[in-house]
Write an enzyme that holds these catalytic residues in place. Structure first.
Site, mmCIF file in Angstrom:
data_model
loop_
_atom_site.group_PDB
_atom_site.id
_atom_site.type_symbol
_atom_site.label_atom_id
_atom_site.label_comp_id
_atom_site.label_asym_id
_atom_site.label_seq_id
_atom_site.Cartn_x
_atom_site.Cartn_y
_atom_site.Cartn_z
ATOM 1 N N HIS A 218 -6.152 9.826 -0.718
ATOM 2 C CA HIS A 218 -6.712 9.885 0.634
ATOM 3 C C HIS A 218 -5.784 10.464 1.706
ATOM 4 O O HIS A 218 -6.136 10.424 2.894
ATOM 5 C CB HIS A 218 -7.228 8.503 1.058
ATOM 6 C CG HIS A 218 -6.154 7.461 1.211
ATOM 7 N ND1 HIS A 218 -5.998 6.423 0.328
ATOM 8 C CD2 HIS A 218 -5.204 7.280 2.140
ATOM 9 C CE1 HIS A 218 -4.999 5.656 0.718
ATOM 10 N NE2 HIS A 218 -4.493 6.154 1.818
ATOM 11 N N ASP B 9 1.160 5.103 -0.306
ATOM 12 C CA ASP B 9 0.442 6.371 -0.310
ATOM 13 C C ASP B 9 1.017 7.264 -1.402
ATOM 14 O O ASP B 9 2.229 7.542 -1.416
ATOM 15 C CB ASP B 9 0.567 7.053 1.046
ATOM 16 C CG ASP B 9 -0.271 6.361 2.116
ATOM 17 O OD1 ASP B 9 -1.462 6.139 1.860
ATOM 18 O OD2 ASP B 9 0.269 6.043 3.191
ATOM 19 N N HIS C 127 0.859 -1.186 0.000
ATOM 20 C CA HIS C 127 0.000 0.000 0.000
ATOM 21 C C HIS C 127 0.896 1.237 0.000
ATOM 22 O O HIS C 127 1.470 1.596 1.024
ATOM 23 C CB HIS C 127 -0.903 -0.004 1.226
ATOM 24 C CG HIS C 127 -1.581 1.311 1.443
ATOM 25 N ND1 HIS C 127 -2.556 1.782 0.601
ATOM 26 C CD2 HIS C 127 -1.402 2.270 2.373
ATOM 27 C CE1 HIS C 127 -2.953 2.949 1.024
ATOM 28 N NE2 HIS C 127 -2.266 3.287 2.097
ATOM 29 N N ASP D 25 -7.194 1.754 2.727
ATOM 30 C CA ASP D 25 -6.839 2.772 3.722
ATOM 31 C C ASP D 25 -7.693 4.035 3.639
ATOM 32 O O ASP D 25 -7.366 5.041 4.243
ATOM 33 C CB ASP D 25 -5.353 3.136 3.560
ATOM 34 C CG ASP D 25 -4.826 3.990 4.703
ATOM 35 O OD1 ASP D 25 -5.333 3.857 5.830
ATOM 36 O OD2 ASP D 25 -3.904 4.787 4.471
#
Length: 1006
Positions: free
Chosen positions: A578, A264, A262, A374
């Site tokens: 996000h 970001d 994951h 997330d």
């Protein structure tokens, strides 16, 4: 038998830590190391390889914040190592507890071929297995000295989060840079002992299996000669063979492991660094796929794939091969893992359009799932968007972070506002960074809520947030857990394979209706106000640019800017990630975002201006272009005409101080404090403001959450409030307005309250010069309405929330999201509060104890915060907001006024009126997009939805000859099953819509 369990377990820990793990590399020689520090921003690979480095020793400090250092490591494999496995150990100064959060590197061969990434849990580079001896080793490492922002003492304000303020002090100390022999038997022994030790710790103390493992571990430790671990490792392993080969029980929980990182797209690092993080991770994962035949890796976010394609073509070639082999899997079908609360209807749709189209164009892959592990909660309009994009599954993990209530399902169908249901899974492992620890696997099995009807769950496996991905150690552990007594079984699978199995075994799972509200991170609806304003304004400018460019293309041969709009959409979608749109990134990210939004606005305004001038033609007739989906001032939606003028507003002194605004529809009293003490609906003979209360009330709260400063607002903030009632100035202004000025703390607020002629709408323009710290600013409107629920706009409709707190689920929603409006009503009369750029709000109710004992329902808009982490200067400076109070509003009025405040009219002089390209004959049908088809065919695409919450029959009229009509999905592909929902008769198209249904039509031009 005596209980020696604690003794053996403690022995296992010490022997592993102090003897077995240190024996992994029994022989080593130092490498020669030299370094070149790139000036400023990262340089191209060829420049870094060609630079002349200077010698550096292990132990030396290196790496200014956000700098790039190119290390050259050279050496010779000793001849006596012939036949052995040799690796380079390249420790840049890593803290193994911070994978993805500190320095990282990408290793290259001298010819520029990328080898693999380096991070705290991945410090090795394979030289040979086996080596011949005598090989010359020469490697280059592009090392990023990214500073640690989130340290062991988290949330401490730091100026390291911006290149402009971070300074130049070296961040790291170079550690081990060696050639070393890897003892693969010892490596396997470490994994054996870790797996059985971690499994043992999760089994009941009175379980026979736990004691069987304990005795085997004890025997294995007896077999180890602590002075010759390598020589005795195989003997120790043989003592564990039996316990590691015992199969799982038939009822064991089944985990589908999906390799994952994951990453970001921006957070505690800027966008430019994520480009490199993705390159490092994909280099590692493609190498691991070549070594591990069972391994499967999935990566979401088409933007990140595009970065690899555009910036690292050598890595891209390896990625493409792995995708073709079916083992490197495009996941999610979105441009980025966006926030889903704040993006508008079209933007949320375009996340899927651009994401899915990228994977289709590049690989021919159609994604069935939305992949959002997330994201900070999920808006109730999302299920039908997922379905309209041609997907049918959703995966997330974040709801497990909720502070108050435990979500009752792990596999369920999620029903959105229009009735669409999406098969959804929350991995019970409760992390999107699973590392195959026994505690994680056991937690997933114990935690799984759907026992008895299902037994499958998914585990995203690999280091994430800052990247890194799956490690060889995780794969080795998964191999041992494939079929092991006492454990859930683990199998590497693609997301699609998991979802197909999960749906087959549980075809009628429970249903959850409405939003998936995260009971945490509520302040992300307010932090970094200018980022949020940039997003909202970009969304509406894109609507205008597409609408007027399409109209001008059809009417005037205007060249439709396909490539420019595609590029700008992707830029806006990227910034909905996000941790960008929610305001939870470092200062650098938001500084760049503000500049990006300014450039986007300038470019889109240029497209709009050029298209409108092409439509208006030469002339001096004043025209108003109305981009809103409703008629305004006599100008039809999507058209241009001379505006109608109707009525005037009188401004008179108010007895006792202040002013009265009256336009014949509303009479508004503003007292000497600049507060609205009356907003009287003349036709309805109804007062809006609750007795004894005042609207336009600014309220200031302390705001120091227990953790996650930019993310969180904790409920106790409400315990202390300061009403800002002192005014420096309350004066009549031009245009039926009153100007109010207040100062408080180190800040200043200037408001202009305007009652528009001919409208039931009090406009409130607020300018705040904000210089507070750890404060929360709200704007309150207490209204005399008894309502048990209220509506707030979301994608393609609105969603109702209760105004009461009967249950802990309701009480937890003390801060929530709306788009353009909040609406509350009694039967026959209501009030709307609309905005041009804010999202966070709260609605509370009290019963008056004096007078009429009626209900006061207070809507409060969240304006500004001032958290100090991760950006210590969050929101300091000047901000401008526009809101309006709309008394007597039904839900249709709320929808219309929300659009109006976000799409101001544009005035152009020209030859004459411009008719709409597409129009709808019902206000309940809201057109969200008019554009030309993405395939360049010249077809006109129109997207619309039912916006009032009821069924509707409507007629759409095309302002051009139509040769055919197709109902399509979001990607503009025909939907045969929807054909009976429309009937076309020339340029008139009859449609039937259920509540909140969205529909996309493709109109072929004759």
């Amino acid at each position: 038998m005596h209980d020696d369990r604690n003794l053996v377990e403690a022995r296992l820990k010490r022997v592993l830590d102090e003897r077995v793990r240190p024996a992994l590399y029994p022989e080593s020689v130092p490498l020669d190391v030299a370094v070149w520090n790139a000036p400023g921003e990262p340089v191209p690979v060829e420049e870094g390889l060609a630079a002349e480095p200077e010698p550096i020793e292990a132990g030396a400090r290196w790496g200014a914040p956000w700098g790039t250092s190119w290390f050259r490591v050279t050496g010779t494999v000793p001849k006596e190592w012939a036949g052995k496995t040799v690796e380079a150990i390249l420790d840049l100064g890593f803290d193994e507890n911070m994978p993805g959060f500190q320095c990282e590197g990408l290793v290259y061969r001298p010819d520029g071929t990328p080898v693999k990434g380096l991070n705290p849990r991945n410090q090795w580079v394979r030289i040979g297995a086996p080596v011949a001896g005598g090989e010359e080793v020469r490697l280059h490492v592009e090392a990023a000295s990214n500073p640690v922002i989130l340290d062991y003492h988290p949330f401490v304000p730091t100026h390291l989060g911006d290149q402009d303020t971070a300074g130049s002090e070296p961040q790291y100390r170079l550690a081990r840079m060696d050639l070393a022999v890897l003892d693969e038997t010892v490596w396997n022994l470490v994994l054996d002992l870790e797996v059985v030790g971690e499994l043992m710790a999760e089994l009941p103390v009175d379980s026979p299996r736990r004691w069987e493992i304990l005795r085997a571990v004890d025997a294995a430790l007896d077999a180890i000669d602590l002075q010759d671990v390598g020589g005795t490792a195989q003997a120790a392993r043989s003592r564990l063979t039996e316990v590691l080969s015992a199969p799982a029980v038939p009822s064991a929980h089944r985990i589908s492991a999906v390799g994952h990182a994951h990453i970001d797209s921006a957070w505690l690092w800027p966008l430019r660094e994520t480009v490199r993080k993705v390159a490092r991770t994909t280099s590692n994962m493609t190498a691991l796929l070549e070594d591990e035949p069972d391994f499967v890796f999935a990566m979401s976010q088409a933007q990140q794939w595009a970065w690899v394609r555009d910036h690292r073509p050598e890595v891209w070639a390896r990625v493409k091969k792995a995708v073709a082999d079916g083992r490197f899997v495009p996941a999610g079908g979105m441009w980025v893992e966006s926030d889903t609360n704040m993006p508008g209807s079209e933007a949320m749709a375009r996340q899927f359009v651009h994401g899915k189209r990228f994977f289709l164009d590049e690989f021919g892959v159609e994604n069935d799932e939305a992949w959002l592990p997330d994201t900070f909660g999920f808006a109730a309009g999302l299920p039908q968007i997922i379905k309209a994009a041609g997907a049918k599954y959703l995966l997330t993990q974040k709801i497990s972070w909720s502070q108050t209530n435990k979500f009752p399902h792990h596999t369920f169908r999620w029903e959105g506002i229009d009735g669409t249901r999406i098969f959804t899974h929350f991995p019970p492992v409760d992390t999107y960074n699973c590392s195959m620890k026994g505690s994680e696997i056991a937690h997933a099995a114990r935690n799984f809520k759907d026992k008895g009807v299902a037994r499958h769950s998914l585990a995203p496996t690999g280091w994430g947030d800052g990247g890194g991905g799956t490690t060889r150690e995780m794969i080795a552990k998964a191999a041992r857990l494939r079929d092991l007594e006492g454990s859930a079984t683990v199998t590497w699978e693609t997301p699609r394979a998991f979802f197909e199995k999960a749906e087959a075994e549980n075809p009628q799972p429970p249903v959850w209706v409405g939003e998936l509200y995260l009971e945490l991170h509520r302040a992300t609806l307010t932090s970094q106000a200018k980022t949020k304003q940039g997003n909202r304004r970009s969304e509406h400018l894109l609507r205008e640019a597409e609408l007027w460019a399409a109209t001008a293309a059809v009417r005037a041969g205007f060249p439709y800017p396909y490539e420019d709009l595609d590029r700008i959409w992707k830029t806006v979608l990227l910034h909905q990630f996000h941790d960008i749109l929610p305001g939870s990134s470092i200062a650098w990210v938001h500084r760049e975002a503000r500049a990006t939004y300014d450039r986007v606005a300038a470019e889109l305004n240029g497209i709009v201006d050029a298209a409108q001038r092409a439509l208006a033609g030469e002339g001096d007739t004043p025209l108003v272009f109305n981009a809103a989906p409703h008629t305004r001032a006599g100008v039809p939606a999507g058209a241009a005409a001379a505006p109608a003028t109707d009525g005037r507003t009188e401004v008179t002194p108010r007895a006792g101080g202040g002013h009265v605004l009256d336009n014949g529809l509303l009479r508004v009293e503003i007292d000497g404090r600049g507060l609205v003490v009356s907003a009287y609906d003349i036709a309805a003979d109804r007062e809006t403001i609750a007795p004894g209360a005042a609207g336009n009330l600014l309220q200031l709260h302390p705001d120091f959450p227990n953790m996650w400063d930019a993310w969180d607002v904790d409920e106790f903030y409400r315990n202390t409030v300061t009403d800002l009632t002192d005014a420096d100035e309350v004066a009549a202004a031009d245009g039926g307005s009153v100007r109010v000025v207040r100062t408080f703390g180190s800040s200043r607020v200037t408001q202009v309250l305007t009652l528009a002629p001919g409208e039931r709408r009090l406009e409130v323009d607020t300018e705040v010069d904000w210089h507070e710290t750890e404060k929360f600013l709200k704007l309150a409107f207490p209204v005399d309405v008894h309502a048990e629920r209220y509506a707030s706009e979301t994608q393609f409709g609105h969603f109702h929330r209760p105004t009461h707190t009967n249950t802990s689920w309701e009480a937890a929603k003390f801060e929530a999201c709306n788009h353009r409006f909040v609406h509350l009503a009694e039967p026959g009369w209501g009030v709307a509060v609309v905005n041009d750029s804010t999202y966070g709000h709260d609605v509370t109710r009290t019963v008056r104890t004096e007078g009429d004992a009626g209900t006061t329902t207070t809507v409060r808009v969240s304006l500004l915060r001032a958290p100090r982490f991760p950006d210590p200067e969050t929101d300091q400076g000047v901000h401008r907001f526009r809101h309006a109070l709309v008394p007597g509003a039904d839900i249709g009025d709320a929808v219309r006024e929300g659009w109006r405040i976000n799409l101001p009219e544009r005035r152009v002089t020209g030859a004459g009126e411009v008719a709409p390209l597409v129009s709808a004959d019902r206000d309940a049908v809201v057109v969200t997009a008019v554009k030309l088809a993405d395939d360049g065919s010249g077809d006109v695409v129109v997207r619309f939805h039912e916006a009032h919450g009821g069924r509707v029959r409507a007629t759409l009229t095309a302002g051009f000859p139509v040769a055919g009509v197709e109902v399509t999905d979001l990607l503009e592909r025909p939907l045969a099953e929807a054909e009976d929902a429309v009937m076309a008769d020339g340029d008139r198209i009859a449609v039937r819509l259920r509540p909140f249904q969205l529909m996309t039509l493709r109109l072929k031009r004759a």
